[in-house]
Design an enzyme around this catalytic site. Structure first.
Site, PDB file in Angstrom:
ATOM      1  N   HIS A 333       0.804  -1.211   0.000  1.00  0.00           N
ATOM      2  CA  HIS A 333       0.000   0.000   0.000  1.00  0.00           C
ATOM      3  C   HIS A 333       0.843   1.269   0.000  1.00  0.00           C
ATOM      4  CE1 HIS A 333      -3.272  -2.764   1.073  1.00  0.00           C
ATOM      5  NE2 HIS A 333      -4.081  -1.828   0.668  1.00  0.00           N
ATOM      6  N   GLY A 334       2.087   1.176   0.396  1.00  0.00           N
ATOM      7  CA  GLY A 334       2.917   2.372   0.375  1.00  0.00           C
ATOM      8  C   GLY A 334       4.225   2.190   1.108  1.00  0.00           C
TER       9      GLY A 334
END
Length: 508
Positions: A333-334
């Site tokens: 997700h990051g």
């Protein structure tokens, strides 16, 4: 270009539809597919034209490697197996390296500097939109080629598989066998009123979720998280309101995007897989991950959890595989330790969930018929666990997340005065916030979802026969047309008032 922008709704989408079906009407099927590929490149290049070259090179590379692997699979001898394994390794390595550079290079350098005391720098690296999604999609294609599950598709259809604009930026992550046969269908360019009606219905519902519900409740989530990050002391009531507001914002934002993507694809006669199935109605964390970002969960299971060994090598190994999968899922997700913590929390939740199920099975406490109170208890515990994890997903730092958690657990309701309700330290109106939260909870927990409303018309590839009260079922009649027209008008009116906001999942 945002799905919830006027340039997309009033210009790009109508022009793309007219061009696609116009060319198909005169028998130019191949030209219509070219047109859809071309407009998808325009859609992607609207953000940053420089990265069109990146995605083109990625598609060419994966198409060539995938076809070579698929051909080698046909020869049942040692050399072909050797080539197959090595080319699969090369293909996955190049894709992962590309993703790692753009998404994680600065993250790794920053942490290396902290550990080693160095001052290395790579400069600013702009993250190409959708790189996580189209990279995973193509890795899945290569693995399926290695397993002999693909055939030799033409390059144009493969391009559309990767670049198809409705699901390009934030999914659903599709398997090749789900959409490539649909793109190859000779009737795809034939204008179909039923597909148009169904697609516009799903799109309108998604637009309303994003513009009215997600953006509406976000006005109460953002100030509280920002206040906590800046060191402002917030009350327990504010903290609960802010976390609940973000929990519902993320729900409506991602649900809205998924509906809009599925609706747009349906207009072109393409049925995408389901990606969102009322996840806050889940009775366990296992159930939650069967409902939230379904295609990502499927990808992580098929291409990470099962290759690691899944549950085939004992319980201890199984729990280790679950934790590794969720940690990497969080990192996907990051480039932030906060996402890793979020993934680790869900890994822990899943392990506890499986242990609890195993204990119940051992003690013969399982029962098919659960009381409404038992279901409510499971659902509340699941929802609260998810909500706590979202704090780390949203907070800018670990200290900000801990600060919010401390405020939530302090229960200092003695500071809850009328003045604070109308103007809290985080500069929000807590009375209006509570009204938004009540409305959101009613929709999330009691209203049918889009797939249920349209289940008779197969809105997604995995839509189940989900009977609901007849009054909620979509029908192609005047009443539904007026209702959806009103929903669409309200959403457009809101867009005219303010600049449209990006979808939260665009940053991933």
């Amino acid at each position: 270009m945002l799905f919830n922008s006027l340039e997309f709704i009033c210009l790009f989408l109508p022009i793309t539809i007219l061009g696609f079906f116009g060319l198909g009407r005169f028998g130019f099927r191949q030209a219509a597919i070219v047109w859809l590929v071309f407009t998808s490149f325009i859609f992607y290049g609207y953000w940053n034209a420089n990265y069109v070259i990146l995605i083109v090179c990625s598609m060419i590379f994966n198409y060539v490697i995938g076809n070579f692997i698929a051909k080698q699979y046909q020869f049942n001898h040692e050399q072909s197996k050797f080539n197959n394994n090595h080319f699969l390794f090369i293909g996955i390595s190049v894709n992962v390296a590309l993703l790692a550079y753009f998404k994680y290079a600065n993250f790794f350098v920053k942490n290396l500097n902290l550990l080693a005391g160095t001052e290395l720098t790579l400069g600013t690296i702009i993250l190409p939109l959708g790189i996580s999604f189209f990279t995973f999609q193509q890795i899945g294609y290569l693995v399926d080629s290695h397993k002999g599950k693909t055939i030799e598709y033409n390059f144009l259809d493969y391009c559309l598989f990767v670049i198809f604009f409705p699901q390009l930026i934030a999914g659903p992550i599709v398997h090749h066998e789900e959409v490539l046969p649909q793109f190859a269908n000779k009737n795809i360019t034939n204008f179909n009123f039923a597909n148009i009606a169904i697609g516009l219905t799903i799109f309108s519902l998604g637009l309303f979720k994003k513009v009215i519900l997600a953006d509406g409740v976000s006005t109460y989530a953002t100030p509280i998280f920002n206040a906590s990050a800046s060191g402002t002391l917030i009350s327990s009531f504010e903290a609960w309101c802010g976390v609940l507001a973000y929990t519902f914002q993320l729900y409506f934002d991602f649900s809205g995007y998924s509906d809009m993507a599925i609706g747009i694809a349906r207009i072109f006669g393409i049925i995408l897989p389901e990606n969102f199935d009322s996840p806050y109605k889940a009775n366990s964390i296992i159930d939650f991950w069967r409902r939230w970002h379904i295609t990502l969960s499927r990808f992580l299971k098929d291409y990470l959890y099962i290759p690691l060994g899944g549950n085939r090598k004992g319980e201890v190994r199984r729990y280790g595989n679950l934790m590794i999968t969720m940690l990497l899922g969080g990192l996907w997700h990051g480039a932030s330790w906060m996402f890793v913590i979020w993934g680790g929390l869900h890994g822990f939740y899943l392990i506890v969930n499986h242990l609890y199920a195993a204990i119940k099975k051992t003690l013969h406490l399982q029962s098919r018929d659960k009381s409404i109170w038992e279901i409510a208890c499971y659902r509340i515990i699941t929802f609260l666990s998810i909500m706590v994890a979202w704090i780390f997903f949203r907070a800018e730092s670990l200290s900000a997340a801990v600060s919010i958690l401390k405020s939530m657990l302090s229960f200092d309701l003695h500071n809850l005065t009328p003045n604070n309700l109308w103007g809290s330290p985080a500069n929000i109106n807590l009375i209006f916030c509570v009204l938004w939260l009540v409305l959101s909870s009613i929709i999330v927990w009691f209203a049918p979802n889009t797939q249920q409303i349209l289940w008779r018309y197969k809105p997604t590839l995995s839509t189940k026969n989900n009977e609901i009260k007849n009054i909620f079922l979509w029908k192609p009649n005047l009443l539904w047309a007026i209702s959806l027209g009103l929903i669409f008008f309200i959403a457009i009116s809101k867009i005219l008032e303010a600049k449209p906001s990006e979808f939260l999942y665009f940053q991933f």
